[in-house]
Design a protein around this motif. Structure first.
Motif, PDB file in Angstrom:
ATOM      1  N   PHE A  70      19.130   5.628 -25.938  1.00 23.25           N
ATOM      2  CA  PHE A  70      18.285   6.400 -25.022  1.00 23.25           C
ATOM      3  C   PHE A  70      18.706   6.165 -23.585  1.00 23.25           C
ATOM      4  O   PHE A  70      19.267   5.114 -23.249  1.00 23.25           O
ATOM      5  CB  PHE A  70      16.798   6.081 -25.197  1.00 23.25           C
ATOM      6  N   SER A  71      18.430   7.170 -22.779  1.00 26.73           N
ATOM      7  CA  SER A  71      18.588   7.069 -21.333  1.00 26.73           C
ATOM      8  C   SER A  71      17.400   7.788 -20.712  1.00 26.73           C
ATOM      9  O   SER A  71      17.163   8.965 -20.994  1.00 26.73           O
ATOM     10  CB  SER A  71      19.905   7.693 -20.872  1.00 26.73           C
ATOM     11  N   VAL A  72      16.652   7.083 -19.900  1.00 27.63           N
ATOM     12  CA  VAL A  72      15.397   7.592 -19.339  1.00 27.63           C
ATOM     13  C   VAL A  72      15.450   7.492 -17.823  1.00 27.63           C
ATOM     14  O   VAL A  72      15.848   6.455 -17.277  1.00 27.63           O
ATOM     15  CB  VAL A  72      14.191   6.790 -19.872  1.00 27.63           C
ATOM     16  N   ARG A  73      15.061   8.563 -17.159  1.00 29.63           N
ATOM     17  CA  ARG A  73      14.930   8.555 -15.704  1.00 29.63           C
ATOM     18  C   ARG A  73      13.527   8.993 -15.322  1.00 29.63           C
ATOM     19  O   ARG A  73      12.970   9.899 -15.940  1.00 29.63           O
ATOM     20  CB  ARG A  73      15.954   9.495 -15.042  1.00 29.63           C
ATOM     21  N   SER A  74      12.973   8.367 -14.301  1.00 29.58           N
ATOM     22  CA  SER A  74      11.622   8.706 -13.857  1.00 29.58           C
ATOM     23  C   SER A  74      11.537   8.668 -12.337  1.00 29.58           C
ATOM     24  O   SER A  74      12.223   7.881 -11.679  1.00 29.58           O
ATOM     25  CB  SER A  74      10.589   7.733 -14.434  1.00 29.58           C
ATOM     26  N   GLU A  75      10.691   9.535 -11.811  1.00 31.55           N
ATOM     27  CA  GLU A  75      10.331   9.532 -10.399  1.00 31.55           C
ATOM     28  C   GLU A  75       8.825   9.330 -10.317  1.00 31.55           C
ATOM     29  O   GLU A  75       8.059  10.052 -10.954  1.00 31.55           O
ATOM     30  CB  GLU A  75      10.717  10.859  -9.723  1.00 31.55           C
ATOM     31  N   HIS A  76       8.388   8.338  -9.532  1.00 32.04           N
ATOM     32  CA  HIS A  76       6.973   7.998  -9.448  1.00 32.04           C
ATOM     33  C   HIS A  76       6.475   8.124  -8.011  1.00 32.04           C
ATOM     34  O   HIS A  76       7.120   7.624  -7.083  1.00 32.04           O
ATOM     35  CB  HIS A  76       6.732   6.556  -9.916  1.00 32.04           C
ATOM     36  N   ASP A  77       5.334   8.786  -7.856  1.00 36.39           N
ATOM     37  CA  ASP A  77       4.616   8.786  -6.590  1.00 36.39           C
ATOM     38  C   ASP A  77       3.540   7.722  -6.701  1.00 36.39           C
ATOM     39  O   ASP A  77       2.538   7.891  -7.404  1.00 36.39           O
ATOM     40  CB  ASP A  77       4.001  10.161  -6.328  1.00 36.39           C
ATOM     41  N   LEU A  78       3.739   6.610  -6.032  1.00 40.09           N
ATOM     42  CA  LEU A  78       2.837   5.471  -6.181  1.00 40.09           C
ATOM     43  C   LEU A  78       1.466   5.731  -5.575  1.00 40.09           C
ATOM     44  O   LEU A  78       0.494   5.054  -5.940  1.00 40.09           O
ATOM     45  CB  LEU A  78       3.461   4.226  -5.544  1.00 40.09           C
ATOM     46  N   THR A  79       1.368   6.707  -4.687  1.00 44.86           N
ATOM     47  CA  THR A  79       0.055   7.008  -4.117  1.00 44.86           C
ATOM     48  C   THR A  79      -0.872   7.621  -5.161  1.00 44.86           C
ATOM     49  O   THR A  79      -2.090   7.666  -4.950  1.00 44.86           O
ATOM     50  CB  THR A  79       0.170   7.950  -2.910  1.00 44.86           C
ATOM     51  N   GLU A  80      -0.325   8.091  -6.279  1.00 45.78           N
ATOM     52  CA  GLU A  80      -1.173   8.566  -7.369  1.00 45.78           C
ATOM     53  C   GLU A  80      -1.928   7.419  -8.032  1.00 45.78           C
ATOM     54  O   GLU A  80      -2.878   7.649  -8.778  1.00 45.78           O
ATOM     55  CB  GLU A  80      -0.327   9.309  -8.407  1.00 45.78           C
ATOM     56  N   HIS A  81      -1.473   6.191  -7.770  1.00 44.64           N
ATOM     57  CA  HIS A  81      -2.128   4.998  -8.316  1.00 44.64           C
ATOM     58  C   HIS A  81      -2.602   4.106  -7.162  1.00 44.64           C
ATOM     59  O   HIS A  81      -2.527   2.875  -7.235  1.00 44.64           O
ATOM     60  CB  HIS A  81      -1.165   4.237  -9.222  1.00 44.64           C
ATOM     61  N   ALA A  82      -3.085   4.747  -6.098  1.00 49.00           N
ATOM     62  CA  ALA A  82      -3.441   4.017  -4.879  1.00 49.00           C
ATOM     63  C   ALA A  82      -4.512   2.964  -5.131  1.00 49.00           C
ATOM     64  O   ALA A  82      -4.473   1.875  -4.550  1.00 49.00           O
ATOM     65  CB  ALA A  82      -3.906   5.002  -3.805  1.00 49.00           C
ATOM     66  N   GLU A  83      -5.467   3.262  -6.003  1.00 50.92           N
ATOM     67  CA  GLU A  83      -6.529   2.294  -6.270  1.00 50.92           C
ATOM     68  C   GLU A  83      -5.973   1.041  -6.933  1.00 50.92           C
ATOM     69  O   GLU A  83      -6.311  -0.088  -6.560  1.00 50.92           O
ATOM     70  CB  GLU A  83      -7.597   2.920  -7.161  1.00 50.92           C
ATOM     71  N   LEU A  84      -5.093   1.222  -7.917  1.00 47.59           N
ATOM     72  CA  LEU A  84      -4.487   0.088  -8.608  1.00 47.59           C
ATOM     73  C   LEU A  84      -3.608  -0.734  -7.681  1.00 47.59           C
ATOM     74  O   LEU A  84      -3.622  -1.970  -7.728  1.00 47.59           O
ATOM     75  CB  LEU A  84      -3.657   0.594  -9.796  1.00 47.59           C
ATOM     76  N   LEU A  85      -2.840  -0.070  -6.834  1.00 42.81           N
ATOM     77  CA  LEU A  85      -1.823  -0.737  -6.022  1.00 42.81           C
ATOM     78  C   LEU A  85      -2.311  -1.123  -4.631  1.00 42.81           C
ATOM     79  O   LEU A  85      -1.525  -1.641  -3.829  1.00 42.81           O
ATOM     80  CB  LEU A  85      -0.588   0.172  -5.909  1.00 42.81           C
ATOM     81  N   GLY A  86      -3.571  -0.883  -4.342  1.00 44.85           N
ATOM     82  CA  GLY A  86      -4.119  -1.307  -3.062  1.00 44.85           C
ATOM     83  C   GLY A  86      -3.702  -0.448  -1.885  1.00 44.85           C
ATOM     84  O   GLY A  86      -3.631  -0.942  -0.754  1.00 44.85           O
ATOM     85  N   LEU A  87      -3.461   0.848  -2.125  1.00 45.05           N
ATOM     86  CA  LEU A  87      -2.916   1.709  -1.086  1.00 45.05           C
ATOM     87  C   LEU A  87      -3.922   2.712  -0.529  1.00 45.05           C
ATOM     88  O   LEU A  87      -3.548   3.559   0.285  1.00 45.05           O
ATOM     89  CB  LEU A  87      -1.698   2.480  -1.632  1.00 45.05           C
ATOM     90  N   GLN A  88      -5.165   2.621  -0.945  1.00 42.25           N
ATOM     91  CA  GLN A  88      -6.125   3.642  -0.531  1.00 42.25           C
ATOM     92  C   GLN A  88      -6.362   3.636   0.971  1.00 42.25           C
ATOM     93  O   GLN A  88      -6.309   4.691   1.618  1.00 42.25           O
ATOM     94  CB  GLN A  88      -7.452   3.439  -1.274  1.00 42.25           C
ATOM     95  N   ARG A  89      -6.652   2.465   1.538  1.00 41.97           N
ATOM     96  CA  ARG A  89      -7.001   2.415   2.959  1.00 41.97           C
ATOM     97  C   ARG A  89      -5.798   2.665   3.855  1.00 41.97           C
ATOM     98  O   ARG A  89      -5.881   3.412   4.834  1.00 41.97           O
ATOM     99  CB  ARG A  89      -7.633   1.062   3.290  1.00 41.97           C
ATOM    100  N   VAL A  90      -4.679   2.010   3.559  1.00 42.99           N
ATOM    101  CA  VAL A  90      -3.534   2.073   4.478  1.00 42.99           C
ATOM    102  C   VAL A  90      -2.829   3.423   4.449  1.00 42.99           C
ATOM    103  O   VAL A  90      -1.974   3.689   5.295  1.00 42.99           O
ATOM    104  CB  VAL A  90      -2.517   0.949   4.181  1.00 42.99           C
TER     105      VAL A  90
END
Length: 385
Positions: A273-293
């Motif tokens: 297998f070969s897998v490629r992904s592009e992630h927008d981390l702001t879609e997980h802002a609550e998990l990653l602590g990015l909501q306020r900033v």
């Protein structure tokens, strides 16, 4: 090295995925730790909670993590920092950063984007070709990590066509892989919140392993991947391949059955297998602590620079390839801090500012009768509540 904190973040992120994907929490965590040490409240506490270390320790935690990753055989880890001169980044902040490639942004996308992309390619051995950040004149600062992992199997697979008879891949002709090992304990089975899981540990020659995880058909990756991370971390009891064989009964484990063999052995059939992904981390802002900033109405990083900055972008590009001879994977994660500016609207409007002595006239609308007229030379002062 904050293994438990990184694995917890990876598991939480994996619990939100759908379909084919590859992601690296290890690539995100050091950047969040740096941002936690650099942010103002309340974003500072939110980021610290996400990474699991006090904000005051974030810079040192990021330094230790990146160094530990870089010291592992088969892993390359790099940090990059680029800033516009207009950002006026404080030298004392830059001096606290982990060792990094430091560059300058010009504000010209035609100049800056090729430089960022070159860094991504150079630090992933060409596995990631582009730095996942949009460059524009208001982009003041970019923080990025690059991780690259490579290992060669201790025991290689042989290539063979695989044509499944059942399941989601039934009838397809796939690039199959086969191998037989005498180490029965490369297989382990665990009963988890996601149901029973079968894990095959494929050993690399430099201390890096890949665990292939099979669940009962229909189980989503958002359930299976966090459970698998917990199994690998020792949070669930397991039965080894030797224990399954000694039990004598047909194992109640996904994909596992007892077969006739010349000697006790473990045969593994899987696929390339070969897998490629592009992630927008702001879609997980609550998990990653990015909501306020990431709120653009105000600045959040006065420790970095005197200008008002907010997190405008947070993205990751990742790739993983599994073959008969080994495994390679890479991720580039980028955080872009942009300049806070007044809202810009497409429509045009007028604004009147009365900020010096002025007159007033009180009029009866229907008749035009002037009831009062006056002048204001000394307005009321502001009173704090």
């Amino acid at each position: 090295m904050n293994v438990a904190e990184v694995n917890a973040m990876t598991a939480g992120w994996a619990g939100r995925v759908h379909g084919t994907t590859v992601l690296s929490g290890a690539g995100v965590w050091p950047l969040l730790a740096i941002l936690a040490a650099s942010a103002d409240e309340p974003g500072r506490s939110e980021l610290a909670d996400a990474v699991g270390v006090p904000a005051d320790d974030g810079m040192e935690a990021a330094r230790q993590m990146l160094k530990a990753l870089g010291d592992i055989d088969g892993i390359d880890a790099a940090l990059g920092v680029w800033a516009q001169e207009a950002a006026q980044v404080y030298p004392e902040w830059a001096a606290q950063l982990p060792p990094a490639n430091v560059g300058q942004l010009t504000g010209d996308p035609s100049v800056d984007k090729p430089e960022l992309d070159r860094w991504a390619r150079d630090n992933t051995g060409g596995l990631i070709e582009h730095c996942p950040v949009d460059v524009h004149p208001d982009l003041m600062l970019v923080l990025a990590t690059a991780l690259a992992l490579r290992t060669t199997w201790v025991q290689k697979f042989s290539d063979d066509q695989l044509k499944p008879k059942h399941g989601a891949w039934a009838g397809r002709r796939l690039a199959g892989l086969n191998r037989t090992s005498r180490d029965l304990d490369e297989l382990s089975v665990a009963d988890t919140d996601a149901g029973p899981l079968s894990l095959a540990r494929i050993e690399g020659d430099n201390g890096l392993d890949v665990h292939l995880v099979l669940a009962e058909e229909g189980q989503p990756p958002s359930d299976v991947l966090p459970a698998a991370i917990a199994v690998v971390g020792g949070e669930w009891p397991v039965r080894t391949g030797a224990q399954l064989l000694d039990a004598g009964d047909e194992p109640s484990a996904p994909g596992v059955r007892i077969v006739s063999a010349q000697r006790p052995s473990l045969s593994i059939t899987t696929v390339r297998f070969s897998v490629r992904s592009e992630h927008d981390l702001t879609e997980h802002a609550e998990l990653l602590g990015l909501q306020r900033v990431s709120r653009s109405r105000e600045g959040h990083f006065s420790r970095i620079a005197p200008v008002a900055l907010y997190l405008g972008q947070a993205r990751q590009s990742a790739v993983a390839t599994f073959s008969a001879t080994g495994f390679e994977a890479a991720a580039v994660t980028a955080m872009g801090l942009s300049l806070v500016s007044m809202p810009v609207y497409k429509a045009r409007g007028l604004q009147l500012t009365i900020d010096r002595p002025f007159g007033f006239v009180a009029v009866h609308r229907a008749t035009g009768l002037v009831m009062f007229a006056g002048w204001v030379d000394d307005p009321e002062p502001w009173q704090d509540e």
